[in-house]
Motif scaffolding. Structure first.
Motif, short mmCIF file in Angstrom:
data_model
loop_
_atom_site.label_atom_id
_atom_site.label_comp_id
_atom_site.label_asym_id
_atom_site.label_seq_id
_atom_site.Cartn_x
_atom_site.Cartn_y
_atom_site.Cartn_z
N LEU A 1 40.47 -17.91 7.27
CA LEU A 1 39.16 -17.60 7.86
C LEU A 1 38.98 -18.28 9.22
CD1 LEU A 1 36.93 -17.99 4.66
CD2 LEU A 1 37.92 -15.90 5.62
N GLU A 2 38.06 -17.73 10.01
CA GLU A 2 37.70 -18.34 11.30
C GLU A 2 37.10 -19.72 11.04
OE1 GLU A 2 37.72 -17.02 14.50
OE2 GLU A 2 38.92 -15.35 13.74
N ILE A 3 37.31 -20.61 11.99
CA ILE A 3 36.86 -22.00 11.81
C ILE A 3 35.33 -22.07 11.61
CG2 ILE A 3 36.76 -22.44 14.31
CD1 ILE A 3 37.66 -25.34 13.64
N GLU A 4 34.59 -21.23 12.31
CA GLU A 4 33.12 -21.26 12.18
C GLU A 4 32.67 -20.84 10.77
OE1 GLU A 4 30.81 -22.67 13.89
OE2 GLU A 4 32.44 -23.34 15.20
N VAL A 5 33.43 -19.90 10.21
CA VAL A 5 33.11 -19.45 8.84
C VAL A 5 33.43 -20.57 7.84
CG1 VAL A 5 33.60 -17.71 7.07
CG2 VAL A 5 33.58 -17.06 9.49
N VAL A 6 34.56 -21.23 8.06
CA VAL A 6 34.93 -22.35 7.18
C VAL A 6 33.87 -23.44 7.25
CG1 VAL A 6 36.66 -24.10 6.66
CG2 VAL A 6 37.39 -21.87 7.55
N ARG A 7 33.44 -23.72 8.49
CA ARG A 7 32.41 -24.77 8.66
C ARG A 7 31.14 -24.40 7.87
NH1 ARG A 7 29.53 -28.86 10.24
NH2 ARG A 7 27.75 -28.69 11.61
N HIS A 8 30.73 -23.16 8.01
CA HIS A 8 29.52 -22.71 7.33
C HIS A 8 29.69 -22.80 5.80
CE1 HIS A 8 26.01 -20.27 6.38
NE2 HIS A 8 26.77 -19.62 5.53
N ASN A 9 30.82 -22.32 5.30
CA ASN A 9 31.04 -22.32 3.83
C ASN A 9 31.09 -23.74 3.28
OD1 ASN A 9 31.20 -19.57 4.02
ND2 ASN A 9 33.44 -19.46 3.90
N TYR A 10 31.76 -24.61 4.02
CA TYR A 10 31.92 -25.99 3.56
C TYR A 10 30.58 -26.72 3.58
CZ TYR A 10 34.45 -30.48 3.06
OH TYR A 10 34.95 -31.68 2.62
N LEU A 11 29.83 -26.53 4.66
CA LEU A 11 28.52 -27.19 4.77
C LEU A 11 27.59 -26.72 3.65
CD1 LEU A 11 26.74 -29.16 6.34
CD2 LEU A 11 26.09 -27.27 7.86
N THR A 12 27.70 -25.46 3.30
CA THR A 12 26.88 -24.92 2.20
C THR A 12 27.18 -25.66 0.90
OG1 THR A 12 26.88 -22.77 3.27
CG2 THR A 12 26.27 -22.81 0.95
N ILE A 13 28.47 -25.90 0.65
CA ILE A 13 28.85 -26.61 -0.58
C ILE A 13 28.35 -28.06 -0.54
CG2 ILE A 13 30.83 -27.52 -1.87
CD1 ILE A 13 32.33 -24.99 -1.10
N ILE B 1 43.52 -27.59 12.30
CA ILE B 1 42.12 -27.22 12.50
C ILE B 1 41.36 -28.49 12.86
CG2 ILE B 1 41.50 -27.50 10.05
CD1 ILE B 1 39.79 -24.97 10.28
N LYS B 2 40.45 -28.36 13.81
CA LYS B 2 39.63 -29.53 14.15
C LYS B 2 38.19 -29.06 14.31
CE LYS B 2 38.99 -33.04 17.70
NZ LYS B 2 39.46 -33.53 19.00
N PHE B 3 37.34 -29.48 13.40
CA PHE B 3 35.93 -29.10 13.47
C PHE B 3 35.27 -29.83 14.64
CE2 PHE B 3 37.13 -28.61 8.99
CZ PHE B 3 36.78 -27.28 8.80
N ASP B 4 34.32 -29.14 15.26
CA ASP B 4 33.57 -29.81 16.33
C ASP B 4 32.44 -30.62 15.69
OD1 ASP B 4 32.77 -30.65 18.78
OD2 ASP B 4 31.78 -28.77 19.35
N VAL B 5 32.86 -31.58 14.88
CA VAL B 5 31.93 -32.46 14.17
C VAL B 5 32.35 -33.88 14.53
CG1 VAL B 5 31.17 -33.26 11.90
CG2 VAL B 5 31.63 -30.85 12.26
N GLU B 6 31.41 -34.67 15.00
CA GLU B 6 31.76 -36.02 15.47
C GLU B 6 30.73 -37.04 15.00
OE1 GLU B 6 32.24 -35.62 19.74
OE2 GLU B 6 34.10 -34.50 19.50
N ALA B 7 31.21 -38.24 14.70
CA ALA B 7 30.31 -39.34 14.29
C ALA B 7 30.69 -40.58 15.08
CB ALA B 7 30.45 -39.61 12.80
N TRP B 8 29.67 -41.25 15.55
CA TRP B 8 29.90 -42.44 16.39
C TRP B 8 28.96 -43.55 15.96
CZ3 TRP B 8 33.90 -41.13 19.37
CH2 TRP B 8 34.07 -39.78 19.66
#
Ligand code: ZN
Length: 381
Positions: free
Chosen positions: A126-138, A241-248
């Motif tokens: 799947l596209e990375i944006e779809v993966v992000r959406h599915n994972y965040l939903t879970i 794959i690298k999500f555009d998710v960052e924590a600092w």
């Protein structure tokens, strides 16, 4: 642009008073990334409140058309810690009732996700944006289950309610920034995670610590670890794959103080980060050339190479090396003036560096019992 200001009741106290959180939400004209910034999770670490105040003034001065996405700001995010006193001093690091560090209480989805490998496999094509959406939903579904326990008749200890409030504000963020300071006296630096070096330079700080080892259940960790874990599962399956998710976590100077230099560095760094990540447009930061904003040189040290020195003996710390200096292996880094009750004269004992490195943190209290923290050095290899 004016923010939406939302007040959230946090805790009903024995006296009948209610402690609250306040969120300042700046919403851009175009949808985009969500940035979540909070300060003062540890009660003595107050510089970030001044940083957030300046960011609010900065954002009020720009047009909604120049902000893409949204920026949520939560100053004084832990009123229990901020208000705690021991005479003149702010302890504020622990929930004393539960004997827990306020920044080691957060809910980490990775610890509950026993089927991550199967999930990664199911998302492989799947596209990375779809993966992000599915994972965040879970993640959100699992997180929502915490509320059932909170609302049950037996309820939960307060730290579990507190984490729920802060994480419900930040769980769906793309970029999360937690503003801390040293409890003692520290440099301005940041903690960053695997594979995020490039963006860390946007904060324009001199020094960063890679969290190659975790404390467990810290706010930044709990937010990003599930995403790093999923990236790792994809890697094992042969897809990078690298999500555009960052924590600092930004560490800004000294506890119980608002050092203008720390505040300036925090504000400037976050402004530049927001610009480089495309959240803010058409803003030129004064006194920053393109060369500086894009090519900041940082010293990176792994968490595993940090050495904290604890006094081997009780006494008074003297002749300690200065914050920010580089020391060589075997150099004397501090002395302990040690008294005894053996009818002997006092002694002065030299303590030497175990490794060469950068002095990034020193204790404020120069009186130490055996085993108390004196100095932190990032070993440079
Ligand atoms: Zn802290």
């Amino acid at each position: 642009m004016l923010p939406i200001i939302e007040t959230i009741p946090l805790r009903h106290m024995a006296s009948g008073d209610v402690l609250s959180l306040q969120v300042y939400k700046f919403i851009g004209a175009q949808s985009g990334k969500k940035v979540y910034i909070q300060s003062n999770l540890h009660g003595a670490e107050i510089s970030g409140n001044a940083v957030i105040h300046q960011l609010i003034e900065f954002l009020v001065g720009i047009n909604a058309a120049d902000l893409t996405g949204e920026i949520w700001l939560v100053p004084v995010c832990n009123p229990m810690g901020t208000n705690e006193r021991a005479q003149h001093f702010s302890p504020g690091r622990y929930c004393s009732y539960e004997a827990k560090d306020w920044n080691r209480i957060f809910w980490d989805y990775e610890k509950e996700a026993d089927d991550l490998a199967a999930f990664a496999k199911s998302q492989l094509l799947l596209e990375i944006e779809v993966v992000r959406h599915n994972y965040l939903t879970i993640i959100k579904q699992k997180f929502a289950q915490l509320l059932e326990k909170i609302n049950s008749l037996s309820s939960v200890p307060f730290t579990q309610k507190f984490r729920y409030k802060l994480q419900s504000l930040s769980l769906d963020a793309d970029y999360l920034i937690d503003l801390h300071s040293s409890n003692n006296q520290g440099l301005n630096y940041l903690y960053y995670f695997h594979n995020r070096e490039l963006s860390s330079k946007y904060f324009l700080l001199d020094f960063g610590i890679l969290l190659d080892e975790y404390d467990g259940d810290a706010f930044d960790e709990a937010f990003i670890k599930p995403w790093l874990a999923l990236e790792q599962h994809f890697h094992s399956l042969g897809r990078e794959i690298k999500f555009d998710v960052e924590a600092w976590t930004l560490e800004l100077g000294t506890g119980m103080q608002i050092n203008p230099d720390s505040v300036m560095q925090g504000v400037k760094g976050i402004q530049n980060y927001l610009i480089q990540k495309g959240c803010i447009r058409n803003i030129v930061l004064p006194s920053l050339s393109e060369d500086v904003t894009l090519n900041n040189q940082m010293l990176f040290i792994k968490r595993g190479n940090i050495i904290k020195y604890y006094s081997p003996i009780g006494g008074m710390i003297q002749d300690r090396v200065k914050l920010g200096c580089f020391v060589k292996v075997n150099e004397v880094i501090y002395k302990v003036l040690s008294f005894n009750k053996l009818s002997q004269l006092p002694q002065v004992i030299d303590i030497r560096a175990q490794e060469s490195g950068l002095v990034y943190d020193i204790s404020t209290n120069q009186a130490v019992n055996e085993g108390e923290f004196v100095i932190g050095i990032g070993a440079i290899q």
